[in-house]
Each structure stands twice: as structure tokens, then as C-alpha cells.
Design an enzyme around this catalytic site. Structure first.
Site: not given
Ligand SMILES: NC(=O)c1ccc[n+]([C@@H]2O[C@H](COP(=O)([O-])OP(=O)(O)OC[C@H]3O[C@@H](n4cnc5c(N)ncnc54)[C@H](OP(=O)(O)O)[C@@H]3O)[C@@H](O)[C@H]2O)c1
Length: 267
Positions: A156, A17, A191
């Protein structure tokens, strides 16, 4: 406030995202600062933005590392004379029954460290600049599952609830000084995070591109929150008859997981 000419810091911009949101914000004319650990992925996102005529800067950083996070805050403040929006989107998720977390307090520490503490550290680091400017908007990415109680994500969801509470306190305390916040309650989104759970591959989900549009709306129009109808109904139910909602949804979630597991096996 239009995003054109604004500077936006997006964490978790290397994938999912966050990466889509950064690209969309840049298309709206924002200068985007991309933060995450994976430098190669960040550079790819940055280059896709600059080759489309936008402006982006990559800041590879592990936001859980306090010294590295402090250094990146310093660098952001030095590189940009104004910072208008901070999108706290970086996160990790753990899907595990509480009974299997016995002896694993680190599940709770790991999620709180990135999902809550890192976001607070970055917000506090940029806050003096926001106050000096007389404006600053903080967006937090969280989940619909803090609105409706679901099993298996206790670590989480507790960290996301803390983040929401911090955002609410921020606007309650500093709204009068131009500090605003938006809480974004995403449903399931396709994602890397969600597909890490095998059975979720068989679940219909929102696309990352569409979910990114919710972050753009949050950064651009600055509503108090962005949420779904299901999330709103869940919140209403939890505010009025929490026991009933929890009792009704408990077997539903168990059945949903069993159905998804069957579908995944058939694939
Ligand atoms: N996907 C879903 O179904 C869903 C549902 C509800 C809410 N969300 C929320 O949406 C947001 C985006 O998630 P996403 O689904 O797009 O997942 P994603 O692709 O796994 O993205 C997570 C991001 O967080 C970064 N990250 C993780 N640990 C880190 C660290 N220690 N330092 C810096 N960056 C870090 C990762 O980058 P690096 O690995 O490169 O560090 C990655 O860019 C999150 O807050 C998630 O909780 C997602």
C-alpha cells in the site's frame, strides 16, 4: 479559487472520505462527478447531494479496467465543458507482513493498479483539457505513513509513495502552465478501509467527515500539501536521522498493535 461554479471529479466517492468530500464540495457550490465501482452507493451519494440542492453526476466504473477507465474519461470530457479539479482518492489497502507476501507479488500489483496506475491514467486523460483551459488542480489522497515508516503496509505505502512522486513531477513540469497539485497525508481515519483490520476498531481515529474537510481545503485553497504535525515531525526526523527514527518506532508499533489486540479482545 473558490469551489463555487467549479467542476470537481472525485474518485472513490461511493464511501468513506470521498463520499463525505463530494457532499461538502457540492455544498460549497461545486458540480461533483462521482466515480467508483458500486453504482448503488454512488447513486445514493448523488441523490443526497441533489436533494440538498447541489449538482452531482454518478459515473460507475472500475478504474483498474483500462478500457472502462478510458471510456469514463471520454464521457467526462463530453459531459463537462470545463473540469477544474481531479481528486485521485480511490484506493485499496493491504495489511500484511512482507514475509507473508512471499509468493504473493499480486499484493503489490493490486495496490499499484488502483492506487497509482489508475490515478495516473485519469490524470493523463484529463490533462489535455487542463492545459487547454490553462488551469487544472490534481489532489492525491495518501497517508501519513509515507512520512513515518510503519510496518505491515509495504504494498500500500509503496503505491502511495509512487503517487506522491507523480504529483510532485506534475507540478515541477507543468506548474508554469497552470497545473497544480496537492498531496494530502491522512492519519488513520474511521472508514470501511481502516475498520477492515479488526484491531483498528479499538484505535482512536479521525472521522471521515473531518478528513473530507482536508480534501475540500486541498481542492479549494490548492496548498502544495495538507498534513498533520506528526507527519511533519516524522518527515523532519526521516530527513535527518532516518536510522534512529526507524529503530525507535519499530518496537513502538509492535507494542501499539499488541495493546490494540488486547483492547479488541476485551470488547
Ligand atoms: N481510512 C484511513 O485510515 C486512511 C488513511 C490514510 C489514507 N487514506 C486514503 O484515503 C482515501 C479514501 O479511503 P477511505 O478511507 O475513505 O476508504 P474507503 O471508504 O474504502 O474508500 C475507498 C474508495 O475507493 C473506491 N475504489 C476502490 N477500488 C476501486 C476501483 N477499482 N475502481 C474505482 N473505485 C475504486 C471504493 O469504491 P468502490 O468499492 O465502490 O469501487 C471507495 O469509494 C484512499 O486513498 C486511502 O488510501 C485512508
Amino acid at each position: 479559487m473558490s469551489l463555487d461554479g467549479r467542476t470537481v471529479v472525485v474518485t472513490g466517492a461511493s464511501s468513506g472520505i470521498g463520499a463525505h468530500a463530494a457532499r461538502q464540495m457540492a455544498k460549497h457550490g461545486a458540480t461533483v462527478c462521482l466515480l467508483a465501482r458500486r453504482a448503488d452507493e454512488l447513486v445514493q451519494v448523488r441523490d443526497s447531494i441533489t436533494s440538498a440542492g447541489g449538482t452531482a453526476h454518478a459515473y460507475p466504473v472500475d478504474l483498474v479496467d483500462a478500457d472502462a477507465a478510458d471510456a469514463v474519461i471520454k464521457q467526462l470530457l463530453a459531459d463537462h465543458s470545463r473540469i477544474d479539479v481531479l481528486v485521485n482518492n480511490a484506493a485499496r489497502s493491504i495489511r500484511r507482513p512482507i514475509t507473508e507476501s512471499i509468493g504473493r507479488v499480486h499484493d503489490y500489483e493490486r495496490t499499484i493498479d488502483i492506487n497509482y496506475i489508475a490515478a495516473v491514467r485519469l490524470t493523463l486523460g484529463l490533462l489535455p483539457r487542463f492545459l487547454e483551459q490553462g488551469h487544472g488542480h490534481v489532489v492525491v489522497s495518501t497517508s501519513m505513513s509515507t512520512q513515518i515508516p510503519i510496518p505491515l503496509f509495504s504494498a500500500y505505502l509503496a503505491s502511495k509513495s509512487a503517487l506522491e512522486s507523480f504529483a510532485r513531477s506534475l507540478s515541477a513540469e507543468l506548474g508554469g502552465e497552470g497545473i497544480t497539485t496537492t498531496i494530502v497525508h491522512f492519519p488513520m481515519v474511521r472508514t470501511e478501509m481502516s475498520t477492515a483490520t479488526e484491531i483498528y476498531q479499538a484505535m482512536p481515529m479521525m472521522s471521515a467527515r473531518k478528513a473530507a474537510g482536508w480534501l475540500v481545503k486541498a481542492a479549494d485553497s490548492r496548498p502544495t500539501r495538507v498534513t498533520s504535525l506528526t507527519g511533519r515531525v516524522g518527515e523532519l526526523g526521516m530527513a535527518t536521522v532516518p536510522g534512529v527514527i526507524t529503530a525507535v518506532t519499530r518496537p513502538l508499533f509492535r507494542r501499539m498493535d499488541a495493546t490494540l489486540a488486547r483492547r479488541t479482545r476485551r470488547k
